[in-house]
Write a protein that holds these residues in place. Structure first.
Motif, PDB file in Angstrom:
ATOM      1  N   SER A 163       0.917  -1.121   0.014  1.00  0.00           N
ATOM      2  CA  SER A 163       0.010  -0.053  -0.069  1.00  0.00           C
ATOM      3  C   SER A 163       1.048   1.123   0.064  1.00  0.00           C
ATOM      4  N   GLU A 189      -9.921  -8.214   7.557  1.00  0.00           N
ATOM      5  CA  GLU A 189     -10.735  -7.002   8.348  1.00  0.00           C
ATOM      6  C   GLU A 189     -10.801  -7.537   9.668  1.00  0.00           C
ATOM      7  N   ASP A 246     -15.804   3.306   3.306  1.00  0.00           N
ATOM      8  CA  ASP A 246     -14.631   2.256   2.889  1.00  0.00           C
ATOM      9  C   ASP A 246     -13.413   2.272   3.737  1.00  0.00           C
ATOM     10  N   ARG A 247     -13.611   2.386   5.072  1.00  0.00           N
ATOM     11  CA  ARG A 247     -12.715   2.186   6.151  1.00  0.00           C
ATOM     12  C   ARG A 247     -13.289   2.230   7.440  1.00  0.00           C
ATOM     13  N   GLU A 248     -12.624   1.622   8.440  1.00  0.00           N
ATOM     14  CA  GLU A 248     -12.974   1.451   9.912  1.00  0.00           C
ATOM     15  C   GLU A 248     -11.858   1.704  10.533  1.00  0.00           C
ATOM     16  N   LEU A 286      -6.778   0.254  11.727  1.00  0.00           N
ATOM     17  CA  LEU A 286      -7.563   0.318  10.519  1.00  0.00           C
ATOM     18  C   LEU A 286      -7.712  -0.493   9.611  1.00  0.00           C
ATOM     19  N   ASN A 287      -9.264  -0.700   9.160  1.00  0.00           N
ATOM     20  CA  ASN A 287      -9.493  -1.614   8.039  1.00  0.00           C
ATOM     21  C   ASN A 287      -9.847  -0.833   6.722  1.00  0.00           C
ATOM     22  N   THR A 288      -9.078  -1.083   5.841  1.00  0.00           N
ATOM     23  CA  THR A 288      -9.365  -0.360   4.585  1.00  0.00           C
ATOM     24  C   THR A 288      -8.826  -1.034   3.331  1.00  0.00           C
ATOM     25  N   TYR A 289      -9.624  -1.103   2.406  1.00  0.00           N
ATOM     26  CA  TYR A 289      -9.088  -1.895   1.324  1.00  0.00           C
ATOM     27  C   TYR A 289      -8.921  -3.457   1.501  1.00  0.00           C
ATOM     28  N   ALA A 299      -5.588   7.591   7.400  1.00  0.00           N
ATOM     29  CA  ALA A 299      -6.370   6.824   7.015  1.00  0.00           C
ATOM     30  C   ALA A 299      -7.203   6.753   5.810  1.00  0.00           C
ATOM     31  N   GLU A 300      -7.395   8.323   5.526  1.00  0.00           N
ATOM     32  CA  GLU A 300      -7.823   8.717   4.111  1.00  0.00           C
ATOM     33  C   GLU A 300      -6.955   8.598   3.029  1.00  0.00           C
ATOM     34  N   LYS A 306      -3.789   3.619   0.374  1.00  0.00           N
ATOM     35  CA  LYS A 306      -4.521   3.117  -0.734  1.00  0.00           C
ATOM     36  C   LYS A 306      -3.612   2.076  -1.228  1.00  0.00           C
TER      37      LYS A 306
END
Length: 172
Positions: free
Chosen positions: A39, A77, A108-110, A132-135, A160-161, A164
């Motif tokens: 990422s 996740e 799209d995220r936690e 953080l959970n993302t993608y 977090a934003e 990717k």
């Protein structure tokens, strides 16, 4: 003057306006991109890279004790399970005072965060641990040395934003 010159002038003006729009709205212009395993993320303003390995990176702020550690825990996740385990271990430790628990959940995220202070550390400033959970990946984010919890949250939300997947690398 020929009409073609007017058309060329209009095209140049449009190109300059579009270039300005792209540069002013890009989140990567002016900030470095960091690699975290498979990422990428944008380096928060004021931070520099301290050290890294294949799945983690350490960030620090010059002339300040503020540090952020980011680790890719892999596919899946499981942030909620990890934050529950960390919450239980902190509750059982008499040297740690939990200040608050924060949940930031979007489409799209936690992002789950525990702000705490460790009294066994002589320079105990505000600390936090986040998952953080993302993608479909889980990341661990640890912050230390911050005077203000709001500044921690601001940096965590920024990271977090911007985390990717790096599509140039295999996402198996």
């Amino acid at each position: 003057m020929d009409r073609r010159w007017i058309l060329i002038l209009i095209i140049i003006i449009l190109a300059v306006c579009c270039g300005y729009f792209v540069v002013s709205n890009s989140d990567t212009v002016g900030n470095a991109i960091i690699d975290i395993n498979k990422s990428t993320a944008v380096l928060p303003p004021g931070f520099s890279v301290g050290g890294s390995d294949s799945s983690s990176i350490s960030l620090y702020q010059k002339n300040h004790p503020e540090k952020i550690f980011i680790k890719d825990l892999g596919k899946g996740e499981f942030a909620l399970d990890e934050i529950d385990k960390k919450n239980k271990s902190f509750s059982n430790n008499p040297d740690i005072e939990i200040l608050d628990n924060v949940k930031n959940i979007t489409e799209d995220r936690e992002l789950y965060t525990i702000h705490y202070q460790n009294y066994s550390d002589t320079e105990s400033l505000n600390l936090s641990v986040s998952y953080l959970n993302t993608y479909n990946h889980t990341f661990l984010l640890k912050c230390s040395g911050f005077n203000d919890i709001n500044q921690i949250d601001k940096n965590l939300n920024f990271l977090a934003e911007t985390i990717k997947p790096d599509y140039k690398k295999s996402q198996e």
